[in-house]
Scaffold this active site. Sequence first.
Site, short mmCIF file in Angstrom:
data_model
loop_
_atom_site.label_atom_id
_atom_site.label_comp_id
_atom_site.label_asym_id
_atom_site.label_seq_id
_atom_site.Cartn_x
_atom_site.Cartn_y
_atom_site.Cartn_z
N ASP A 162 62.94 34.73 22.37
CA ASP A 162 61.94 35.61 22.98
C ASP A 162 62.08 37.05 22.45
O ASP A 162 61.28 37.92 22.79
CB ASP A 162 62.09 35.59 24.50
CG ASP A 162 60.84 36.07 25.23
OD1 ASP A 162 59.75 36.02 24.64
OD2 ASP A 162 60.95 36.51 26.39
N LYS A 197 54.75 27.38 29.80
CA LYS A 197 55.59 27.30 28.61
C LYS A 197 56.25 25.93 28.50
O LYS A 197 56.37 25.37 27.40
CB LYS A 197 56.62 28.43 28.64
CG LYS A 197 55.99 29.80 28.42
CD LYS A 197 56.89 30.95 28.83
CE LYS A 197 56.16 32.28 28.70
NZ LYS A 197 56.92 33.42 29.23
N GLN A 235 62.83 34.47 32.03
CA GLN A 235 61.53 34.97 32.48
C GLN A 235 61.70 36.34 33.14
O GLN A 235 62.54 36.53 34.01
CB GLN A 235 60.89 33.99 33.47
CG GLN A 235 59.51 34.41 33.94
CD GLN A 235 58.49 34.46 32.82
OE1 GLN A 235 58.50 33.62 31.93
NE2 GLN A 235 57.62 35.45 32.85
#
Length: 279
Positions: A121, A54, A98
């Site tokens: 996200d 990413k 994450q």
Amino acid sequence: MSAQILDGTAVSRSLLESTAERARAFTDNTGRKPTLATVLVGDDPASQTYVRMKRSRCERVGLSSRAVELPADTSTDRLVEEVSALSSDASVDGILLQHPVPAHIDERAAFEAIAPGKDVDGVTMHSFAAMAFGEAGFHSCTPGGILRLLDAYEVPLSGKRAVVVGRSPILGKPVGMLLLARDATVTYCHSRTADLAAAVREADVVVAAVGKAELVRGEWIKPGAVVVDAGYNPGNVGDVEYAAAAERAGYITPVPGGVGPMTIALLLEQTVQAAEAKA
């Protein structure tokens, strides 16, 4: 019948190109790049790989990335403190925590420390509610990426019977909400559904997102159905028995190269969107 491939790699490339153009315009107008902060707890190899990927994509499309790496024994309070600090930092536009985090951490508490305007996200309850109510907000990246991939191939959803196999709060549940908003009739199933095969056989659209290798068998697929495999298991194996399903489906995503590239592309697009909104 041989299914048409839903090529997430190709579609994501186009999305990344448009995101790069927006990022350049933002930088020209403001004098700074849109910034994504990534938070990684522990040293899980797969998570480290995903975060590196990413960050690399950020650089390629003209975004800045900021890495926060914490030891595996980090407490929930410490993680919440770090995420809250990023939420308050005016130089940060988007935050990616994450997941999964180590088992001793309250992941939901950490997610909820992300400011809604930086939840690129789409993992907070605020974002889920926005998806459910059809309000403005950030989509969970994998579900949102799936919808963008289906749109790229002009796959009709209105009036279709969709079966989502999986019920996670960041994949299964939100993709069902997004399909429902497109006027699909949605059924949620999971690994404990009685007679899962019967439910899948009735589906015009199948989204497999349960995290169990080849749980969805090819023989279950309705001829001509759209099959989206959002699972990833060791050995590049998805949640769908790919070869057999491809013989019956009308459209199918490969693993890898289907859903995964769309997830990252949408994350970066939403980071630029967050920066634009704040500016």
